[in-house]
Design an enzyme around this catalytic site. Structure first.
Site, mmCIF file in Angstrom:
data_model
loop_
_atom_site.group_PDB
_atom_site.id
_atom_site.type_symbol
_atom_site.label_atom_id
_atom_site.label_comp_id
_atom_site.label_asym_id
_atom_site.label_seq_id
_atom_site.Cartn_x
_atom_site.Cartn_y
_atom_site.Cartn_z
ATOM 1 N N GLU A 95 45.076 49.119 35.761
ATOM 2 C CA GLU A 95 45.822 47.860 35.562
ATOM 3 C C GLU A 95 45.847 47.080 36.861
ATOM 4 O OE1 GLU A 95 47.042 45.845 33.633
ATOM 5 O OE2 GLU A 95 48.191 46.683 31.990
ATOM 6 N N ASP A 96 45.878 45.768 36.750
ATOM 7 C CA ASP A 96 46.102 44.957 37.946
ATOM 8 C C ASP A 96 47.578 44.999 38.333
ATOM 9 O OD1 ASP A 96 46.469 43.661 35.498
ATOM 10 O OD2 ASP A 96 46.361 41.676 36.386
ATOM 11 N N ASP A 99 54.423 45.228 35.246
ATOM 12 C CA ASP A 99 55.572 44.330 35.440
ATOM 13 C C ASP A 99 56.743 44.895 34.631
ATOM 14 O OD1 ASP A 99 57.158 42.168 35.990
ATOM 15 O OD2 ASP A 99 55.938 40.679 34.958
ATOM 16 N N PHE A 148 56.001 35.721 41.571
ATOM 17 C CA PHE A 148 54.880 35.497 40.662
ATOM 18 C C PHE A 148 53.591 35.670 41.452
ATOM 19 C CE2 PHE A 148 51.964 33.775 37.715
ATOM 20 C CZ PHE A 148 52.559 33.910 36.469
ATOM 21 N N ARG A 161 42.270 33.450 39.254
ATOM 22 C CA ARG A 161 41.747 34.819 39.115
ATOM 23 C C ARG A 161 40.645 35.097 40.136
ATOM 24 N NH1 ARG A 161 43.757 37.133 34.267
ATOM 25 N NH2 ARG A 161 43.898 35.760 32.473
HETATM 26 C C1 PRP Z 1 49.285 41.148 32.572
HETATM 27 C C2 PRP Z 1 48.705 42.324 33.366
HETATM 28 C C3 PRP Z 1 49.175 43.526 32.615
HETATM 29 C C4 PRP Z 1 50.469 43.065 31.978
HETATM 30 C C5 PRP Z 1 51.615 43.615 32.758
HETATM 31 O O1 PRP Z 1 48.405 40.835 31.550
HETATM 32 O O2 PRP Z 1 47.312 42.254 33.452
HETATM 33 O O3 PRP Z 1 48.251 43.921 31.622
HETATM 34 O O4 PRP Z 1 50.503 41.630 32.046
HETATM 35 O O5 PRP Z 1 52.819 43.160 32.223
HETATM 36 P P1 PRP Z 1 53.917 44.100 31.589
HETATM 37 O O6 PRP Z 1 54.076 45.293 32.469
HETATM 38 O O7 PRP Z 1 55.132 43.206 31.603
HETATM 39 O O8 PRP Z 1 53.490 44.472 30.189
HETATM 40 P P2 PRP Z 1 48.523 39.483 30.732
HETATM 41 O O9 PRP Z 1 49.214 39.771 29.424
HETATM 42 O O10 PRP Z 1 49.111 38.404 31.575
HETATM 43 O O11 PRP Z 1 47.028 39.162 30.374
HETATM 44 P P3 PRP Z 1 45.764 38.989 31.359
HETATM 45 O O12 PRP Z 1 45.550 40.320 32.023
HETATM 46 O O13 PRP Z 1 44.674 38.636 30.423
HETATM 47 O O14 PRP Z 1 46.085 37.900 32.345
#
Ligand code: PRP
Length: 173
Positions: A95-96, A99, A148, A161
């Site tokens: 995961e990146d 949150d 953020f 990105r």
């Molecule tokens: C982001 C990130 C994680 C997730 C984390 O993805 O890449 O997958 O949110 O958030 P959480 O812990 O609150 O679930 P996002 O839904 O923004 O999609 P993306 O990766 O396509 O930008």
């Protein structure tokens, strides 16, 4: 909006080098499937797998959440599922950012039901301010308390990105 740099490319590279060495040690001689959570993790994932001295299988998932009437925060579904089997293999979710923890909690629950040997989590950023679910991050790049975050795969409305570093997005006053 203003961008404030928090982690530059050199720092990220060093961190990934260390994570890659640790993961390679831990999974030496054990079959590993490394799963990239699209889209945000794609940059980190590409660098991380190239820092490994083992040969993982490569796969991708994408999740999306939509509001429904049964939960206040919405339901998570796959918009793209894995293509290879995780049965009897060790799985590393990449995961990146973690949150609230809801995405990764959903994903590990679903993968656990498919009979893997183990499921571990590697997250470049462990952001703790909004955590709702207790999550164990096995391999952490950086811990960030709040804000953020954009860059190095992470977006704001699909922008930023491509930035090589990680930044805090500061709203105008
Ligand atoms: C982001 C990130 C994680 C997730 C984390 O993805 O890449 O997958 O949110 O958030 P959480 O812990 O609150 O679930 P996002 O839904 O923004 O999609 P993306 O990766 O396509 O930008």
């Amino acid at each position: 909006m203003k961008l404030e740099k928090i982690f530059g490319p050199d720092l990220i590279r060093n961190k990934i080098h260390r994570l890659g060495a640790q993961i390679s040690r831990d999974f030496k001689d054990r079959p590993l499937v490394a799963v990239c959570v699209l889209k945000g993790a794609f940059v980190f994932y590409a660098d991380l797998i190239r820092s490994l001295s083992i040969e993982p299988e490569i796969d991708f998932v994408r999740m999306s959440s939509y509001a429904d009437n049964t939960t206040s925060t919405g339901k998570i579904v796959f918009s793209k599922d894995m293509e290879i089997s995780v049965k009897d293999k060790n799985v590393l979710i990449v995961e990146d950012i973690v949150d609230t923890g809801r995405s990764v909690s959903y994903l590990s629950r679903v993968l656990e039901e498919r009979g893997p040997k183990s499921v571990s989590l590697c997250a470049l950023i462990d952001k703790q301010e909004r955590r709702e679910v207790l999550i164990r991050v096995d391999y952490t790049g950086f811990v960030v308390q709040k804000g953020f975050i954009v860059g190095y795969g992470l977006d704001y409305a699909e922008k930023y990105r491509n930035l090589p570093g990680i930044f805090q997005l500061i709203p105008d006053e």
